[in-house]
Design an enzyme around this catalytic site. Structure first.
Site, PDB file in Angstrom:
ATOM      1  N   LYS A  45      13.072  12.278  12.626  1.00 39.95           N
ATOM      2  CA  LYS A  45      14.341  12.443  11.913  1.00 39.95           C
ATOM      3  C   LYS A  45      14.781  11.110  11.304  1.00 39.95           C
ATOM      4  CE  LYS A  45      16.682  11.867  16.378  1.00 39.95           C
ATOM      5  NZ  LYS A  45      17.275  12.607  17.519  1.00 39.95           N
ATOM      6  N   ARG A 143      26.618  18.394  24.031  1.00 40.42           N
ATOM      7  CA  ARG A 143      26.544  18.146  22.594  1.00 40.42           C
ATOM      8  C   ARG A 143      26.140  19.453  21.918  1.00 40.42           C
ATOM      9  NH1 ARG A 143      22.630  13.508  20.077  1.00 40.42           N
ATOM     10  NH2 ARG A 143      21.058  15.016  20.722  1.00 40.42           N
ATOM     11  N   TYR A 264      32.317 -16.978   4.308  1.00 40.15           N
ATOM     12  CA  TYR A 264      33.621 -16.300   4.310  1.00 40.15           C
ATOM     13  C   TYR A 264      34.367 -16.570   5.612  1.00 40.15           C
ATOM     14  CZ  TYR A 264      32.290 -13.430   0.266  1.00 40.15           C
ATOM     15  OH  TYR A 264      31.927 -12.987  -0.973  1.00 40.15           O
ATOM     16  N   MET A 326      27.374  -9.762   1.840  1.00 38.75           N
ATOM     17  CA  MET A 326      26.708  -8.525   1.446  1.00 38.75           C
ATOM     18  C   MET A 326      25.227  -8.743   1.145  1.00 38.75           C
ATOM     19  SD  MET A 326      27.650  -5.909  -1.638  1.00 38.75           S
ATOM     20  CE  MET A 326      29.317  -5.609  -1.080  1.00 38.75           C
TER      21      MET A 326
HETATM   22  C1  LIG Z   1      16.638  12.155  18.675  1.00 39.86           C
HETATM   23  C2  LIG Z   1      16.214  13.091  19.727  1.00 39.86           C
HETATM   24  C3  LIG Z   1      15.042  12.856  20.477  1.00 39.86           C
HETATM   25  C4  LIG Z   1      14.280  11.553  20.382  1.00 39.86           C
HETATM   26  O1  LIG Z   1      14.973  10.601  21.147  1.00 39.86           O
HETATM   27  P1  LIG Z   1      14.474   9.090  21.347  1.00 39.86           P
HETATM   28  O2  LIG Z   1      15.430   8.525  22.312  1.00 39.86           O
HETATM   29  O3  LIG Z   1      14.534   8.462  20.010  1.00 39.86           O
HETATM   30  O4  LIG Z   1      13.089   9.168  21.877  1.00 39.86           O
HETATM   31  C5  LIG Z   1      14.608  13.835  21.342  1.00 39.86           C
HETATM   32  N1  LIG Z   1      15.320  14.986  21.513  1.00 39.86           N
HETATM   33  C6  LIG Z   1      16.477  15.231  20.839  1.00 39.86           C
HETATM   34  C7  LIG Z   1      17.211  16.495  21.085  1.00 39.86           C
HETATM   35  C8  LIG Z   1      16.961  14.289  19.937  1.00 39.86           C
HETATM   36  O5  LIG Z   1      18.115  14.517  19.300  1.00 39.86           O
END
Ligand SMILES: *Cc1c(COP(=O)(O)O)cnc(C)c1O
Length: 384
Positions: A45, A143, A264, A326
């Site tokens: 992702k 979640r 800055y 920046m």
């Molecule tokens: C992002 C995610 C993972 C991967 O987690 P890492 O800590 O990056 O290995 C696995 N399962 C779910 C449900 C996630 O959202």
């Protein structure tokens, strides 16, 4: 060695980001070996944690990775384009009305609510699509996912032919803190689920979860961060290979007289005559500005401590001075030979011993955020 590149040329932008695909494959293989006889998926992702979804997916698929997890449908499309045979799960589930898109891509939703389940099931009943789905149960993270009380709704379903439930999964909230009591609670709850869903493959562990031991491995593990070099065992040595290298160019080296300030807000004062290298990367490139906020006013030429933000210039750890702008930031090169710290020379911001986790620590964040924040302005190089 094979090289692929994207983005502007080196001198037309401020930084060069190099991704070591061989290291990513090594990290995946190390994970896969650690969890045998379970299988090892890859979570790609957020553009494979900033490392380039297509290149990373292609490399891992070639290395034998059969299952990929993404967050969104658009990411599933990208995976499908480079991995025609892969199993693809979409972690964020089915947005309203998108079941046909899952069929079109041949991706599997991770379903965590009855509304989603009904959409998926209705589409499956109405069409000839026989694609699978994962059921996500919440074991303590609060979640996404069904509650444990909802599990009996599905236990009869998985005994029917062609039920379509290809995976039962949950997610650990505290895997990077092995001593946290929530780990044992979640592992115990997931064991109950595995018993109820005997015969259906199960998955619990993310990167850090893998290191909690075999109880979390189940049938499939889902590492993301560790594949990209983030330390999955923060309390001990990082067993993963570093993946990311980020270099900026020195734009100018200048003398700062004693008593004058840099940047800055005039937050850094030269307590003696200093030489400063100004480099061509800033927070506009995703380098966290917070790294410049909580710094001591080191004396020019002083050796930085572990907690000081640094860049490697001519092999030396040079402390950051003043606030990150920046497009620019400054490092103290007082005492470095002039021919080494000069216009056009490189300053390494990540890599060659500076880890993603270190940059995160200086910035009060985690390696995940540093990686996914890596900017779009860099020249990108993928090595294998
Ligand atoms: C992002 C995610 C993972 C991967 O987690 P890492 O800590 O990056 O290995 C696995 N399962 C779910 C449900 C996630 O959202």
């Amino acid at each position: 060695m094979q090289i692929e590149t994207a983005g502007p040329t080196e001198f037309e932008t401020g930084g060069v980001l190099t991704i070591d695909l061989t290291a990513i494959v090594k990290n995946w293989k190390a994970m896969a070996q650690r969890v045998v006889p379970a299988d090892c998926a890859a979570v790609v992702k957020a553009d494979a944690y900033g490392c380039g979804l297509d290149k990373v997916t292609a490399a891992l698929a070639k290395a034998g990775c059969a299952t990929f997890f993404v967050a969104h449908i658009t990411e599933a499309r990208q995976v499908r384009a480079v991995a025609p045979d892969a199993i693809i799960y979409v972690l964020n589930g089915i947005p309203p009305g998108t079941a046909p898109t899952f069929a079109e891509i041949n991706a599997r939703p991770v379903i965590g609510s009855l509304a989603e389940f009904v959409e998926w099931d209705a589409f499956r009943t109405a069409t000839s699509w026989r694609g699978g789905a994962a059921l996500h149960f919440d074991t303590g993270m609060n979640r996404l996912g069904f509650s444990l009380e909802e599990a009996p709704l599905f236990t009869a379903r998985v005994k029917m032919p062609d039920h379509g439930i290809s995976l039962v999964m949950s997610h650990l909230a505290c895997a990077d803190t092995p001593s946290h009591p929530l780990n044992a609670k979640q592992i115990a709850a997931f064991r109950d689920l595995r018993f109820m869903f005997r015969g259906t493959p199960t998955s619990l562990a993310n990167s850090s979860g893998v290191f909690l031991g075999p109880a979390t491995h189940c049938d499939l593990v889902r590492p993301g961060a560790a594949l990209f070099g983030v330390n999955p065992t923060p309390a001990t040595t990082n067993l993963m290979q570093p993946v990311v290298n980020l270099k900026a160019r020195i734009v100018q080296v200048r003398d700062v007289p004693r008593g004058q300030t840099v940047g800055y807000g005039a937050t850094w004062t030269a307590t003696r005559a200093a030489r400063i290298a100004v480099v061509s990367v800033g927070y506009g490139d995703g380098y966290p500005r917070a790294a410049s906020e909580a710094k001591a006013n080191l004396k020019p030429g002083a050796r930085p401590s572990k907690s000081d933000a640094v860049a490697l210039i001519a092999g030396r750890r040079c402390p950051m001075v003043g606030r990150i702008s920046m497009d620019l930031m400054a490092f103290d090169v007082t005492g470095l030979p002039e021919d080494l710290a000069r216009r056009g020379a490189e300053a390494t911001l990540i890599g060659d011993g500076i880890t993603v986790d270190e940059v995160a620590r200086w910035s009060g964040t985690i390696g995940y955020e540093v990686l996914t924040g890596l900017g779009r302005r860099y020249r990108r190089v993928w090595r294998r």
